[in-house]
Design an enzyme around this catalytic site. Sequence first.
Site, PDB file in Angstrom:
ATOM      1  N   LEU A  45      -9.544  90.920 121.648  1.00  0.00           N
ATOM      2  CA  LEU A  45      -9.504  89.747 120.767  1.00  0.00           C
ATOM      3  C   LEU A  45      -8.298  89.846 119.828  1.00  0.00           C
ATOM      4  O   LEU A  45      -7.945  90.944 119.388  1.00  0.00           O
ATOM      5  CB  LEU A  45     -10.773  89.689 119.909  1.00  0.00           C
ATOM      6  CG  LEU A  45     -12.097  89.495 120.643  1.00  0.00           C
ATOM      7  CD1 LEU A  45     -13.252  89.653 119.654  1.00  0.00           C
ATOM      8  CD2 LEU A  45     -12.133  88.129 121.308  1.00  0.00           C
ATOM      9  N   ASP A  62     -12.561  95.499 123.475  1.00  0.00           N
ATOM     10  CA  ASP A  62     -12.268  95.980 122.117  1.00  0.00           C
ATOM     11  C   ASP A  62     -12.951  97.300 121.777  1.00  0.00           C
ATOM     12  O   ASP A  62     -12.939  97.723 120.613  1.00  0.00           O
ATOM     13  CB  ASP A  62     -12.687  94.906 121.102  1.00  0.00           C
ATOM     14  CG  ASP A  62     -11.737  93.715 121.108  1.00  0.00           C
ATOM     15  OD1 ASP A  62     -10.613  93.874 120.603  1.00  0.00           O
ATOM     16  OD2 ASP A  62     -12.103  92.658 121.646  1.00  0.00           O
ATOM     17  N   GLU A  78     -14.862 101.890 114.942  1.00  0.00           N
ATOM     18  CA  GLU A  78     -15.323 101.786 113.548  1.00  0.00           C
ATOM     19  C   GLU A  78     -16.241 100.585 113.323  1.00  0.00           C
ATOM     20  O   GLU A  78     -17.112 100.617 112.450  1.00  0.00           O
ATOM     21  CB  GLU A  78     -14.102 101.641 112.632  1.00  0.00           C
ATOM     22  CG  GLU A  78     -14.433 101.095 111.268  1.00  0.00           C
ATOM     23  CD  GLU A  78     -13.234 100.921 110.382  1.00  0.00           C
ATOM     24  OE1 GLU A  78     -13.087 101.759 109.481  1.00  0.00           O
ATOM     25  OE2 GLU A  78     -12.438  99.980 110.580  1.00  0.00           O
ATOM     26  N   ASP A  79     -16.029  99.525 114.118  1.00  0.00           N
ATOM     27  CA  ASP A  79     -16.787  98.299 113.862  1.00  0.00           C
ATOM     28  C   ASP A  79     -18.246  98.392 114.273  1.00  0.00           C
ATOM     29  O   ASP A  79     -19.050  97.536 113.914  1.00  0.00           O
ATOM     30  CB  ASP A  79     -16.114  97.115 114.575  1.00  0.00           C
ATOM     31  CG  ASP A  79     -14.761  96.823 113.957  1.00  0.00           C
ATOM     32  OD1 ASP A  79     -14.669  96.871 112.722  1.00  0.00           O
ATOM     33  OD2 ASP A  79     -13.799  96.581 114.703  1.00  0.00           O
ATOM     34  N   ARG A  89     -18.362  91.744 121.427  1.00  0.00           N
ATOM     35  CA  ARG A  89     -18.362  93.099 120.889  1.00  0.00           C
ATOM     36  C   ARG A  89     -19.778  93.654 120.669  1.00  0.00           C
ATOM     37  O   ARG A  89     -19.933  94.851 120.434  1.00  0.00           O
ATOM     38  CB  ARG A  89     -17.542  93.145 119.592  1.00  0.00           C
ATOM     39  CG  ARG A  89     -16.075  92.689 119.812  1.00  0.00           C
ATOM     40  CD  ARG A  89     -15.129  93.285 118.813  1.00  0.00           C
ATOM     41  NE  ARG A  89     -15.206  94.734 118.827  1.00  0.00           N
ATOM     42  CZ  ARG A  89     -14.688  95.522 117.891  1.00  0.00           C
ATOM     43  NH1 ARG A  89     -14.046  94.981 116.884  1.00  0.00           N
ATOM     44  NH2 ARG A  89     -14.801  96.833 117.954  1.00  0.00           N
ATOM     45  N   ARG A 141     -16.493  87.739 110.389  1.00  0.00           N
ATOM     46  CA  ARG A 141     -17.348  88.604 111.206  1.00  0.00           C
ATOM     47  C   ARG A 141     -18.622  89.087 110.490  1.00  0.00           C
ATOM     48  O   ARG A 141     -19.550  89.545 111.138  1.00  0.00           O
ATOM     49  CB  ARG A 141     -16.553  89.836 111.634  1.00  0.00           C
ATOM     50  CG  ARG A 141     -15.317  89.541 112.472  1.00  0.00           C
ATOM     51  CD  ARG A 141     -15.683  89.163 113.886  1.00  0.00           C
ATOM     52  NE  ARG A 141     -14.525  88.817 114.687  1.00  0.00           N
ATOM     53  CZ  ARG A 141     -13.760  89.693 115.317  1.00  0.00           C
ATOM     54  NH1 ARG A 141     -14.032  90.975 115.228  1.00  0.00           N
ATOM     55  NH2 ARG A 141     -12.720  89.286 116.035  1.00  0.00           N
ATOM     56  N   HIS A 163     -10.590  91.818 108.550  1.00  0.00           N
ATOM     57  CA  HIS A 163     -11.660  92.591 107.904  1.00  0.00           C
ATOM     58  C   HIS A 163     -11.261  92.999 106.489  1.00  0.00           C
ATOM     59  O   HIS A 163     -10.072  93.047 106.159  1.00  0.00           O
ATOM     60  CB  HIS A 163     -11.908  93.897 108.681  1.00  0.00           C
ATOM     61  CG  HIS A 163     -12.580  93.728 110.000  1.00  0.00           C
ATOM     62  ND1 HIS A 163     -12.108  94.316 111.153  1.00  0.00           N
ATOM     63  CD2 HIS A 163     -13.706  93.053 110.354  1.00  0.00           C
ATOM     64  CE1 HIS A 163     -12.919  94.015 112.160  1.00  0.00           C
ATOM     65  NE2 HIS A 163     -13.885  93.250 111.714  1.00  0.00           N
ATOM     66  N   CYS A 218      -9.845 101.884 112.197  1.00  0.00           N
ATOM     67  CA  CYS A 218     -10.728 101.273 113.197  1.00  0.00           C
ATOM     68  C   CYS A 218     -10.907 102.124 114.446  1.00  0.00           C
ATOM     69  O   CYS A 218     -11.854 101.931 115.199  1.00  0.00           O
ATOM     70  CB  CYS A 218     -10.222  99.898 113.571  1.00  0.00           C
ATOM     71  SG  CYS A 218      -8.694  99.969 114.475  1.00  0.00           S
TER      72      CYS A 218
HETATM   73  C1  CIR Z   1     -11.315  92.459 117.041  1.00  0.00           C
HETATM   74  O1  CIR Z   1     -10.830  91.342 116.887  1.00  0.00           O
HETATM   75  O2  CIR Z   1     -12.507  92.665 116.837  1.00  0.00           O
HETATM   76  C2  CIR Z   1     -10.430  93.586 117.501  1.00  0.00           C
HETATM   77  N1  CIR Z   1      -9.378  93.077 118.323  1.00  0.00           N
HETATM   78  C3  CIR Z   1      -9.835  94.325 116.331  1.00  0.00           C
HETATM   79  C4  CIR Z   1     -10.842  95.065 115.515  1.00  0.00           C
HETATM   80  C5  CIR Z   1     -10.211  95.903 114.472  1.00  0.00           C
HETATM   81  N2  CIR Z   1     -11.187  96.583 113.728  1.00  0.00           N
HETATM   82  C6  CIR Z   1     -10.952  97.194 112.579  1.00  0.00           C
HETATM   83  O3  CIR Z   1      -9.853  97.196 112.072  1.00  0.00           O
HETATM   84  N3  CIR Z   1     -11.988  97.775 112.001  1.00  0.00           N
END
Ligand code: CIR
Length: 252
Positions: free
Chosen positions: A17, A59, A64-65, A84, A129, A159, A246
């Site tokens: 993404l 992704d 981290e997410d 995700r 998000r 974020h 991340c």
């Molecule tokens: C997203 O859009 O979810 C991923 N392409 C990027 C997530 C980056 N996450 C972060 O910096 N904690």
Amino acid sequence: MPRAFVREVPDSFVDALTMGERPVLDVARAREQHAAYRRMLEGAGYEVTVIPADENCPDCPFIEDTAVVLDGFAIATRPGADTRKPEVGPVAEALSAFMPVHRITEPATIDGGDVMRVGKDVFIGISARTDQEGIRQFASFAEPHGFRVVGVPVSRVLHLKSAVVPLDDGTLLIASDCVDPAAFAGYRLVEKPPAEKTGSALRLHDGRVAVTANTPGIIAAVEAAGFKVVPTDTTEFQKADGGLTCLSLLFD
Ligand code: CIR
């Protein structure tokens, strides 16, 4: 011993993404940078656990997410992007070998990239998000352990931690055009040069700070604030809106 979880880069990473125009993502280069990031963590003393990639989750390296580790327990998230959501299960399962894992449940959404823990403060970005119900559920797990949970609106970036990250327990690196600095009263604030918005930093347990290698202004600002910097190249992940934090989950 400090531990790090990372998650490998799938071939499908080309479809990760992105907020803006679709970039061309180079998977081979992303894997090289990911391996170097892992070596950087090992060099800083972390024992690294590698979770295999899932081709259905482009992704998934942005581990981290999917979870937030606090003191002796973890909170598995429910990411805001539907593609995700399936990333969470394997990470929660791997974490459960080390600690109890609470789960954020439907309809709440929260991405770990929106959760910034500094000492006993937990700032949570209100973003595309992460919603209020996500913050409420997170607080219900964290507050009984003495954490102060504060929701903070974030704009222009994906974020909260795209805009602000800790350098130590009293110092934050911040982009003041993306988050109101007034939310962080009492902290020493180090301003990110506006031209280097995609740059980021990751505090390491040995007191050094990893900083994106392609952002000399941030490197200079962090050094001027008194930190030893480890330049770290993550350009392929930056193209997909990822910061340095991340790519790992760090805990003791
Ligand atoms: C997203 O859009 O979810 C991923 N392409 C990027 C997530 C980056 N996450 C972060 O910096 N904690």
